[in-house]
Scaffold this motif. Sequence first.
Motif, PDB file in Angstrom:
ATOM      1  N   GLU A  53      46.939  31.278  41.940  1.00 38.38           N
ATOM      2  CA  GLU A  53      47.225  32.436  42.580  1.00 38.38           C
ATOM      3  C   GLU A  53      48.716  32.535  43.227  1.00 38.38           C
ATOM      4  OE1 GLU A  53      43.764  33.577  44.550  1.00 38.38           O
ATOM      5  OE2 GLU A  53      42.521  33.465  42.990  1.00 38.38           O
ATOM      6  N   LYS A  59      45.944  37.906  32.253  1.00 37.66           N
ATOM      7  CA  LYS A  59      44.866  37.655  33.539  1.00 37.66           C
ATOM      8  C   LYS A  59      43.715  38.333  33.712  1.00 37.66           C
ATOM      9  CE  LYS A  59      48.008  38.079  36.586  1.00 37.66           C
ATOM     10  NZ  LYS A  59      48.691  38.153  38.020  1.00 37.66           N
ATOM     11  N   SER A 107      42.525  37.367  38.454  1.00 34.98           N
ATOM     12  CA  SER A 107      42.732  35.971  38.362  1.00 34.98           C
ATOM     13  C   SER A 107      44.316  35.552  38.152  1.00 34.98           C
ATOM     14  CB  SER A 107      42.095  35.278  36.944  1.00 34.98           C
ATOM     15  OG  SER A 107      42.847  35.843  35.739  1.00 34.98           O
ATOM     16  N   ALA A 115      36.696  34.943  38.306  1.00 38.89           N
ATOM     17  CA  ALA A 115      37.993  35.462  38.284  1.00 38.89           C
ATOM     18  C   ALA A 115      38.968  34.134  39.008  1.00 38.89           C
ATOM     19  CB  ALA A 115      38.392  36.446  39.337  1.00 38.89           C
ATOM     20  N   LYS A 116      38.189  33.206  39.515  1.00 40.49           N
ATOM     21  CA  LYS A 116      38.858  31.913  39.926  1.00 40.49           C
ATOM     22  C   LYS A 116      39.505  31.010  38.495  1.00 40.49           C
ATOM     23  CE  LYS A 116      36.466  31.679  44.195  1.00 40.49           C
ATOM     24  NZ  LYS A 116      35.736  30.927  45.241  1.00 40.49           N
TER      25      LYS A 116
END
Length: 235
Positions: free
Chosen positions: A147, A73, A90, A123-124
């Motif tokens: 998430e 991540k 993320s 980061a999404k």
Amino acid sequence: MKTNASLLKKLTMGTLLITAGSVSMLSHAAVTLLVDDHIKVTAINGQEIQQSAFQPLMKSFTLEPGQHAITAKYDRLYNLTRDEHDYLRSGNVSVTAELMDNQTYRLTMPNQPEKYVVAKEYAKRPTLAVQQNNTVVASQQGVAGNEGGVLSGLGKALGGVFGGADDAELQNKRAIAALDTPAVSTQSNVNTGTVTTVKQTTSAASSTNTLDQFMQIWLQATPAEREKMRQWIQK
């Protein structure tokens, strides 16, 4: 004279055997996987990689040659103005790649932005890639909104049969199952970054199918039933 000739012949054969043995050992050298900045490896080959929040992220892993499933991540701390900061993380992203022996690879997340505002969007849905000599060997883009959520507590609630939407180990096993090959697990040494591959006795596909069944039940449940399920998961 015959004795000397016989001894010389044995020594020569012994030397050849040692040389052949040395070549054989070199032909099965390990694979080095270097990890770029702001990447946290969370699972390799069905095994979660534990990394303390108080220690630097692991920057190198030693793997056996062959096919590997790697989950990681985006993980970056931004120092903002007025002594403020924000930790951008993320969801987990899994990539599978065939790694050749005696070779060095890099685990990257291409096009990482430096500006905080842009990084929040990055980061999404970051892309995880394995590269060698600046050539992409394999890559996979993350899923937006990955998430966790209501399923994030199922792993502990059911002894690991289920995993959350962002569960690193489950995502890694999904990647292994997609290869249609026997699942493998690893034993890792956090201090050295050494990862040894071993055969896994449980089926990753079985856990995945069970989770899919639960998801179907969740989608068909009424709001009241979903609330009861939430309460049960949180216990």
